[in-house]
Motif scaffolding. Structure first.
Motif, PDB file in Angstrom:
ATOM      1  N   MET A  49       0.930  -1.205   0.351  1.00 50.03           N
ATOM      2  CA  MET A  49      -0.068   0.072   0.093  1.00 50.03           C
ATOM      3  C   MET A  49       0.733   1.513  -0.097  1.00 50.03           C
ATOM      4  O   MET A  49       1.943   1.151   0.431  1.00 50.03           O
ATOM      5  CB  MET A  49      -1.050   0.235   0.859  1.00 50.03           C
ATOM      6  CG  MET A  49      -1.900  -0.956   1.015  1.00 50.03           C
ATOM      7  SD  MET A  49      -3.168  -1.536  -0.417  1.00 50.03           S
ATOM      8  CE  MET A  49      -2.382  -2.929  -1.323  1.00 50.03           C
ATOM      9  N   PRO A  50       0.850   2.362  -0.883  1.00 42.85           N
ATOM     10  CA  PRO A  50       1.038   3.377  -0.605  1.00 42.85           C
ATOM     11  C   PRO A  50       1.337   4.176   0.430  1.00 42.85           C
ATOM     12  O   PRO A  50       2.369   5.052   0.592  1.00 42.85           O
ATOM     13  CB  PRO A  50       0.780   4.495  -1.856  1.00 42.85           C
ATOM     14  CG  PRO A  50      -0.366   3.073  -2.604  1.00 42.85           C
ATOM     15  CD  PRO A  50      -0.513   1.931  -1.384  1.00 42.85           C
ATOM     16  N   ASP A  51       0.361   4.147   1.737  1.00 42.89           N
ATOM     17  CA  ASP A  51      -0.104   4.755   2.781  1.00 42.89           C
ATOM     18  C   ASP A  51      -0.440   4.127   3.874  1.00 42.89           C
ATOM     19  O   ASP A  51      -2.038   3.543   3.155  1.00 42.89           O
ATOM     20  CB  ASP A  51      -0.854   6.060   2.130  1.00 42.89           C
ATOM     21  CG  ASP A  51      -1.306   6.364   3.507  1.00 42.89           C
ATOM     22  OD1 ASP A  51      -1.116   6.092   4.667  1.00 42.89           O
ATOM     23  OD2 ASP A  51      -1.217   7.931   3.282  1.00 42.89           O
ATOM     24  N   TYR A  52      -0.014   3.288   4.435  1.00 45.08           N
ATOM     25  CA  TYR A  52      -0.424   2.454   5.692  1.00 45.08           C
ATOM     26  C   TYR A  52      -0.858   2.649   6.192  1.00 45.08           C
ATOM     27  O   TYR A  52      -1.776   2.482   6.662  1.00 45.08           O
ATOM     28  CB  TYR A  52       0.832   2.099   6.474  1.00 45.08           C
ATOM     29  CG  TYR A  52       2.278   1.158   5.212  1.00 45.08           C
ATOM     30  CD1 TYR A  52       1.919   0.637   4.783  1.00 45.08           C
ATOM     31  CD2 TYR A  52       3.113   1.580   6.061  1.00 45.08           C
ATOM     32  CE1 TYR A  52       3.603  -0.210   4.117  1.00 45.08           C
ATOM     33  CE2 TYR A  52       4.600   0.946   5.808  1.00 45.08           C
ATOM     34  CZ  TYR A  52       4.151   0.644   4.448  1.00 45.08           C
ATOM     35  OH  TYR A  52       5.726  -0.195   3.956  1.00 45.08           O
ATOM     36  N   ASP A  53      -1.214   4.305   6.628  1.00 47.70           N
ATOM     37  CA  ASP A  53      -2.459   4.694   8.126  1.00 47.70           C
ATOM     38  C   ASP A  53      -3.194   4.658   6.934  1.00 47.70           C
ATOM     39  O   ASP A  53      -4.639   4.449   7.568  1.00 47.70           O
ATOM     40  CB  ASP A  53      -1.272   6.182   8.106  1.00 47.70           C
ATOM     41  CG  ASP A  53      -1.739   6.182   9.087  1.00 47.70           C
ATOM     42  OD1 ASP A  53      -2.054   5.677  10.693  1.00 47.70           O
ATOM     43  OD2 ASP A  53      -2.874   7.400   9.194  1.00 47.70           O
ATOM     44  N   LYS A  54      -3.737   5.405   5.438  1.00 48.72           N
ATOM     45  CA  LYS A  54      -4.754   6.018   5.115  1.00 48.72           C
ATOM     46  C   LYS A  54      -5.187   4.018   5.185  1.00 48.72           C
ATOM     47  O   LYS A  54      -6.868   3.940   4.917  1.00 48.72           O
ATOM     48  CB  LYS A  54      -4.744   6.334   3.530  1.00 48.72           C
ATOM     49  CG  LYS A  54      -5.610   6.493   3.026  1.00 48.72           C
ATOM     50  CD  LYS A  54      -5.296   7.228   1.840  1.00 48.72           C
ATOM     51  CE  LYS A  54      -6.194   7.401   1.174  1.00 48.72           C
ATOM     52  NZ  LYS A  54      -6.657   7.480   0.113  1.00 48.72           N
ATOM     53  N   ALA A  55      -4.618   2.770   4.795  1.00 47.38           N
ATOM     54  CA  ALA A  55      -5.347   2.073   4.495  1.00 47.38           C
ATOM     55  C   ALA A  55      -5.670   0.835   5.376  1.00 47.38           C
ATOM     56  O   ALA A  55      -7.296   0.678   5.112  1.00 47.38           O
ATOM     57  CB  ALA A  55      -3.661   0.865   3.571  1.00 47.38           C
ATOM     58  N   ILE A  56      -5.029   1.018   6.772  1.00 50.11           N
ATOM     59  CA  ILE A  56      -5.805   0.768   7.502  1.00 50.11           C
ATOM     60  C   ILE A  56      -7.334   1.639   7.823  1.00 50.11           C
ATOM     61  O   ILE A  56      -8.488   1.043   8.738  1.00 50.11           O
ATOM     62  CB  ILE A  56      -4.195   0.928   8.707  1.00 50.11           C
ATOM     63  CG1 ILE A  56      -3.445  -0.147   8.454  1.00 50.11           C
ATOM     64  CG2 ILE A  56      -5.239   0.710  10.513  1.00 50.11           C
ATOM     65  CD1 ILE A  56      -3.915  -1.547   9.024  1.00 50.11           C
ATOM     66  N   LYS A  57      -6.943   2.828   7.985  1.00 53.99           N
ATOM     67  CA  LYS A  57      -8.656   3.447   8.360  1.00 53.99           C
ATOM     68  C   LYS A  57      -9.429   3.746   7.814  1.00 53.99           C
ATOM     69  O   LYS A  57     -10.181   3.076   7.626  1.00 53.99           O
ATOM     70  CB  LYS A  57      -7.772   5.038   7.794  1.00 53.99           C
ATOM     71  CG  LYS A  57      -6.951   5.777   8.963  1.00 53.99           C
ATOM     72  CD  LYS A  57      -6.998   7.522   8.646  1.00 53.99           C
ATOM     73  CE  LYS A  57      -6.428   7.903   9.894  1.00 53.99           C
ATOM     74  NZ  LYS A  57      -4.741   7.977  10.773  1.00 53.99           N
ATOM     75  N   GLY A  58      -8.703   2.627   6.159  1.00 56.81           N
ATOM     76  CA  GLY A  58     -10.219   2.339   5.169  1.00 56.81           C
ATOM     77  C   GLY A  58     -10.697   1.152   5.599  1.00 56.81           C
ATOM     78  O   GLY A  58     -12.021   0.739   5.459  1.00 56.81           O
ATOM     79  N   ILE A  59      -9.518  -0.481   6.449  1.00 60.53           N
ATOM     80  CA  ILE A  59     -10.454  -1.334   6.385  1.00 60.53           C
ATOM     81  C   ILE A  59     -10.924  -0.442   7.348  1.00 60.53           C
ATOM     82  O   ILE A  59     -11.965  -1.285   7.771  1.00 60.53           O
ATOM     83  CB  ILE A  59      -8.964  -1.908   6.851  1.00 60.53           C
ATOM     84  CG1 ILE A  59      -8.365  -2.395   5.413  1.00 60.53           C
ATOM     85  CG2 ILE A  59      -9.171  -2.941   8.314  1.00 60.53           C
ATOM     86  CD1 ILE A  59      -6.689  -3.245   6.179  1.00 60.53           C
ATOM     87  N   HIS A  60     -10.621  -0.115   8.646  1.00 60.96           N
ATOM     88  CA  HIS A  60     -11.445   0.161   9.995  1.00 60.96           C
ATOM     89  C   HIS A  60     -13.000   0.579   9.951  1.00 60.96           C
ATOM     90  O   HIS A  60     -13.898   0.095  10.308  1.00 60.96           O
ATOM     91  CB  HIS A  60     -10.989   0.836  11.353  1.00 60.96           C
ATOM     92  CG  HIS A  60     -11.386   1.520  12.175  1.00 60.96           C
ATOM     93  ND1 HIS A  60     -11.792   2.481  12.197  1.00 60.96           N
ATOM     94  CD2 HIS A  60     -11.168   1.607  13.047  1.00 60.96           C
ATOM     95  CE1 HIS A  60     -12.262   2.899  13.474  1.00 60.96           C
ATOM     96  NE2 HIS A  60     -11.941   1.691  14.270  1.00 60.96           N
ATOM     97  N   ARG A  61     -12.898   1.557   8.416  1.00 62.13           N
ATOM     98  CA  ARG A  61     -13.955   2.274   8.341  1.00 62.13           C
ATOM     99  C   ARG A  61     -15.122   0.982   8.413  1.00 62.13           C
ATOM    100  O   ARG A  61     -16.290   0.702   8.073  1.00 62.13           O
ATOM    101  CB  ARG A  61     -14.363   2.802   7.184  1.00 62.13           C
ATOM    102  CG  ARG A  61     -14.962   3.749   6.671  1.00 62.13           C
ATOM    103  CD  ARG A  61     -15.420   3.987   5.335  1.00 62.13           C
ATOM    104  NE  ARG A  61     -14.862   3.844   4.552  1.00 62.13           N
ATOM    105  CZ  ARG A  61     -16.165   3.192   3.646  1.00 62.13           C
ATOM    106  NH1 ARG A  61     -17.316   3.147   4.074  1.00 62.13           N
ATOM    107  NH2 ARG A  61     -15.381   2.379   2.412  1.00 62.13           N
TER     108      ARG A  61
END
Ligand SMILES: C[S@@+](CC[C@H](N)C(=O)[O-])C[C@H]1O[C@@H](n2cnc3c(N)ncnc32)[C@H](O)[C@@H]1O
Length: 240
Positions: free
Chosen positions: A131-143
């Protein structure tokens, strides 16, 4: 695209997987214990068996198969952004696709458009690193996870010591790169694999990332195989 460019432009990674999709299953079969480690991570999620699970970056479906064992009455949605990898996955699970137990969707894991709180569990094997942005990817999964839902990150994540780095470099440059290049005729994605693991998060850093993004009871565990210093599953629960 050259491996060094891929590190800086990870959105292009699925295109590179298109090139190796036909040889992927053979290459991973030669990697002793590959499937067993996926099965071990799926078991560690302690699913009840009737969950709706998202297999994120499902590839040719090896991780989907590991999750299927744990879901006698559940369903799986596999997401990947490589047409070639999904073609292989679709071939394997024609029966399960017909009955609606499994479905595969071509989608960027950074742009998931599923409804909020729509999955009981997410399994992401060898995905987060791409993933280009780990933080954004995890936020998307959390949602898209329901409160109380489980996330498992299964990836090459090196222990924080020099031995793990040397072990990975020798394994990568000495075995994975020559063997897989011979099998697939393409060196790029395997060179990228080696470099991306060297710059990826440690198990402790993945744990922190999950905790900072609304997950609790996060546990990082190594695998009881020759990959012990280099492969971990990190499992957390979305706070209710
Ligand atoms: C190493 S494979 C892992 C496949 C499978 N999970 C397994 O365990 O064998 C990584 C997969 O991630 C996919 N991928 C990489 N970046 C992606 C993205 N942004 N969105 C969706 N899939 C992606 C690739 O296409 C590839 O199929």
């Amino acid at each position: 695209m050259a491996a060094i460019q891929l590190i800086h432009q990870k959105s292009e990674v699925p295109k590179e997987f298109n090139r190796v999709s036909k040889s992927y299953d053979f290459a991973t079969k030669m990697s002793q214990g590959y499937q067993d480690d996926l099965i071990a991570s799926a078991k560690r999620m302690n699913l009840t068996g009737n969950e709706k699970l998202l297999d994120l970056c499902c590839g040719t479906g090896k991780s989907t198969l590991a999750c299927l064992n744990e879901l006698p009455s559940g369903t799986i949605v596999g997401v990947d952004n490589s047409e070639g990898m999904l073609r292989e996955a679709n071939k394997k699970f024609s029966n399960e696709i017909q009955t609606g137990k499994i479905s595969f969707v071509l989608r960027d894991a950074m742009q998931l458009d599923f409804a909020d709180n729509s999955f009981d569990a997410v399994f992401m094997a060898y995905g987060l690193r791409n993933m280009p942005d780990y933080d954004k990817a995890i936020k998307g999964i959390h949602r898209i996870l329901k409160p109380g839902g489980k996330l498992c990150i299964h990836d090459y994540s090196l222990n924080e010591n020099i031995f793990a780095k040397i072990y990975w470099a020798v394994l990568g440059y000495g075995f994975i790169l020559p063997f897989c290049t011979l099998m697939s005729g393409s060196a790029n994605i395997y060179l990228y694999l080696i470099k991306s693991v060297l710059s990826f998060l440690s198990p402790k850093q993945i744990t922190n990332l999950l905790e900072q993004n609304g997950f609790t009871q996060v546990v990082a565990e190594p695998h009881n195989s020759w990959r012990k210093p280099i492969l971990h599953s990190v499992i957390g629960i979305k706070k209710g």
